[in-house]
Design a protein around this motif. Structure first.
Motif, short mmCIF file in Angstrom:
data_model
loop_
_atom_site.label_atom_id
_atom_site.label_comp_id
_atom_site.label_asym_id
_atom_site.label_seq_id
_atom_site.Cartn_x
_atom_site.Cartn_y
_atom_site.Cartn_z
N MET A 168 34.37 -10.49 6.99
CA MET A 168 34.93 -10.23 5.77
C MET A 168 33.52 -10.62 4.79
SD MET A 168 38.53 -12.84 6.38
CE MET A 168 39.31 -12.42 4.82
N ASP A 169 33.77 -9.87 3.74
CA ASP A 169 33.16 -10.34 2.36
C ASP A 169 33.19 -11.64 1.21
OD1 ASP A 169 30.79 -9.49 0.46
OD2 ASP A 169 31.43 -7.64 0.10
N THR A 170 32.44 -12.28 2.18
CA THR A 170 32.55 -13.64 1.39
C THR A 170 32.55 -13.28 -0.71
OG1 THR A 170 29.99 -14.16 1.00
CG2 THR A 170 31.88 -14.89 2.47
N LYS A 171 30.75 -11.76 -1.28
CA LYS A 171 31.49 -11.86 -2.59
C LYS A 171 31.77 -11.24 -3.09
CE LYS A 171 26.93 -12.37 -1.58
NZ LYS A 171 25.90 -12.77 -2.47
N LYS A 172 33.16 -11.00 -2.70
CA LYS A 172 35.14 -10.56 -2.98
C LYS A 172 35.52 -11.95 -3.09
CE LYS A 172 35.65 -6.06 -0.77
NZ LYS A 172 36.59 -5.24 0.08
N TYR A 173 35.81 -12.82 -2.59
CA TYR A 173 36.49 -14.07 -2.55
C TYR A 173 35.96 -14.68 -3.48
CZ TYR A 173 39.54 -12.76 1.15
OH TYR A 173 40.27 -11.31 2.11
N GLU A 219 23.68 -17.90 4.72
CA GLU A 219 23.44 -16.71 4.37
C GLU A 219 21.90 -17.79 4.40
OE1 GLU A 219 24.83 -15.78 0.69
OE2 GLU A 219 26.04 -14.32 1.38
N ALA A 220 22.31 -19.61 3.61
CA ALA A 220 20.90 -20.20 4.23
C ALA A 220 20.35 -20.23 5.28
CB ALA A 220 21.87 -22.00 3.37
N GLN A 221 20.78 -20.17 6.63
CA GLN A 221 20.46 -20.35 7.90
C GLN A 221 19.61 -19.65 7.55
OE1 GLN A 221 23.06 -21.77 10.34
NE2 GLN A 221 21.73 -22.26 12.24
N ILE A 222 20.48 -17.83 7.62
CA ILE A 222 19.87 -16.75 8.19
C ILE A 222 18.35 -16.94 7.37
CG2 ILE A 222 19.48 -14.42 7.62
CD1 ILE A 222 22.91 -15.02 7.87
N LEU A 242 37.57 -16.08 -6.92
CA LEU A 242 38.05 -17.87 -7.60
C LEU A 242 37.10 -18.02 -8.98
CD1 LEU A 242 36.40 -19.87 -4.07
CD2 LEU A 242 38.54 -19.21 -4.96
N ALA A 243 35.83 -16.64 -9.26
CA ALA A 243 35.18 -17.39 -10.96
C ALA A 243 36.23 -16.36 -11.04
CB ALA A 243 33.33 -16.39 -10.58
N SER A 244 36.76 -15.18 -11.27
CA SER A 244 37.72 -14.59 -11.86
C SER A 244 38.79 -15.57 -12.29
CB SER A 244 38.53 -13.80 -11.68
OG SER A 244 37.25 -12.74 -11.65
N LEU A 278 38.03 -21.32 -0.70
CA LEU A 278 37.03 -22.04 -0.81
C LEU A 278 36.23 -21.96 0.18
CD1 LEU A 278 38.34 -23.91 -4.02
CD2 LEU A 278 36.62 -23.61 -4.17
N GLN A 279 36.69 -23.06 1.39
CA GLN A 279 36.30 -22.93 2.28
C GLN A 279 35.16 -21.98 3.06
OE1 GLN A 279 38.94 -24.33 5.50
NE2 GLN A 279 37.27 -25.69 6.84
N PHE A 280 35.84 -20.91 3.15
CA PHE A 280 35.14 -19.73 3.40
C PHE A 280 34.27 -19.17 2.78
CE2 PHE A 280 35.13 -15.04 3.32
CZ PHE A 280 34.92 -14.62 4.65
N VAL A 281 34.39 -19.49 1.29
CA VAL A 281 33.15 -19.23 0.18
C VAL A 281 32.47 -19.48 0.51
CG1 VAL A 281 32.35 -18.69 -2.04
CG2 VAL A 281 34.77 -17.93 -0.94
#
Length: 293
Positions: free
Chosen positions: A1-6, A79-82, A10-12, A69-72
């Motif tokens: 799943m793409d976190t960018k969409k979520y 991403e930080a770990q990668i 949330l920002a919207s 929120l938890q998923f994002v």
């Protein structure tokens, strides 16, 4: 799943506006609107209400908000770990090498490399030819110092020709010999060095139709040389392997006609090299060029 969409969802809802959310996240308004429409179609129900008041979560969207929120946050943590792993990998280079190249070449090469890249760690492993090519293909090492083997596919960067030499017992039968003809190996007891050196030697025998009595070994080069010294047969090494050795119990003669193996660096693909690997290859080329001058 793409976190960018979520994250955009949330920002919207938080900013109450597609325009403000798009500005914050670096999207166009139309691009963000398309993203939200696609997300709602994917889930099968609306997540945002749009009106003159702006945008806000629907009832179902509100129910999902804690999980989103938890998923994002989990996505950001991943991403930080990668990124951390990538930074760590960029600070190390994994190298494979023949023992002869590791002994005679790598110290000077690594000294030059450390002056240029002091914070990059170099991990060195030694092995035989097929294992080293296999490590390159599997990614266990990023480059290997080996001899050219055209049937073992990889990108090869040549560095130096390494002449093959005959290693003979110090016996009166060889007194006065200045060179050792390839034909003189015919029907002699021959100690084949281990670690894939067969690939560098056998083409010469086949090319000249010479058939020594080959005895394969599983020992390292100094042991083979000692076996020759004790009259157990003759062998072939290279100038690099014999460099710095002064053993009065064996004779080392050039083979006639001259035969050599081509030494260099193999990598899986030149297009995939990270900067530290490119720098190490450059250091190797400069170091070997200076050694030959």
């Amino acid at each position: 799943m793409d976190t960018k969409k979520y994250e955009a969802l949330l920002a919207s809802a938080r900013l109450g506006s597609f325009t403000k959310a798009a500005q914050e996240l670096g999207y166009t308004q139309s691009g963000l609107t398309h993203m939200m429409n696609a997300l709602e179609q994917e889930l099968g129900f609306p997540l945002l209400e749009r009106g003159h008041y702006g945008t806000r979560l629907t009832e179902r969207g509100g129910e999902l908000e804690p999980a989103i929120l938890q998923f994002v946050e989990a996505g950001k943590a991943l991403e930080a770990q990668i990124d951390a792993v990538r930074r760590q990998e960029s600070r190390s280079v994994r190298v494979g090498a023949y023992s002869s190249m590791a002994v005679h070449w790598l110290p000077a090469i690594l000294q030059r490399f450390r002056d240029i890249c002091p914070n990059v760690r170099v991990d060195v492993q030694m092995a035989g030819i097929e294992e080293l090519y296999g490590w390159v293909h599997s990614g266990q090492v990023e480059l290997a110092f080996v001899s050219r083997q055209d049937d073992l596919k990889a990108d090869f960067l040549p560095l130096k020709e390494d002449t093959l030499v005959a290693v003979l017992p110090d016996e009166p039968a060889f007194d006065g010999w200045k060179t050792f003809p390839v034909s003189a190996f015919e029907d002699r007891e021959f100690l084949m060095p281990a670690l894939g050196f067969t690939r560098d030697i056998m083409p010469m025998f086949r090319r000249h139709h010479v058939h020594p009595r080959i005895r394969k070994t599983t020992v390292d080069d100094p042991v083979v040389i000692s076996m020759v010294a004790h009259g157990l047969g003759v062998s072939i090494m290279t100038e690099l392997i014999m460099s710095g050795r002064s053993d009065p119990t064996v004779k080392v003669l050039p083979i006639e006609p001259r035969t050599f193996r081509e030494l260099g660096i193999v990598v899986r693909s030149r297009r995939e090299l990270k900067p530290a690997v490119q720098e190490l290859i450059q250091c190797a080329a400069e170091t070997i060029r200076e050694m030959q001058s």
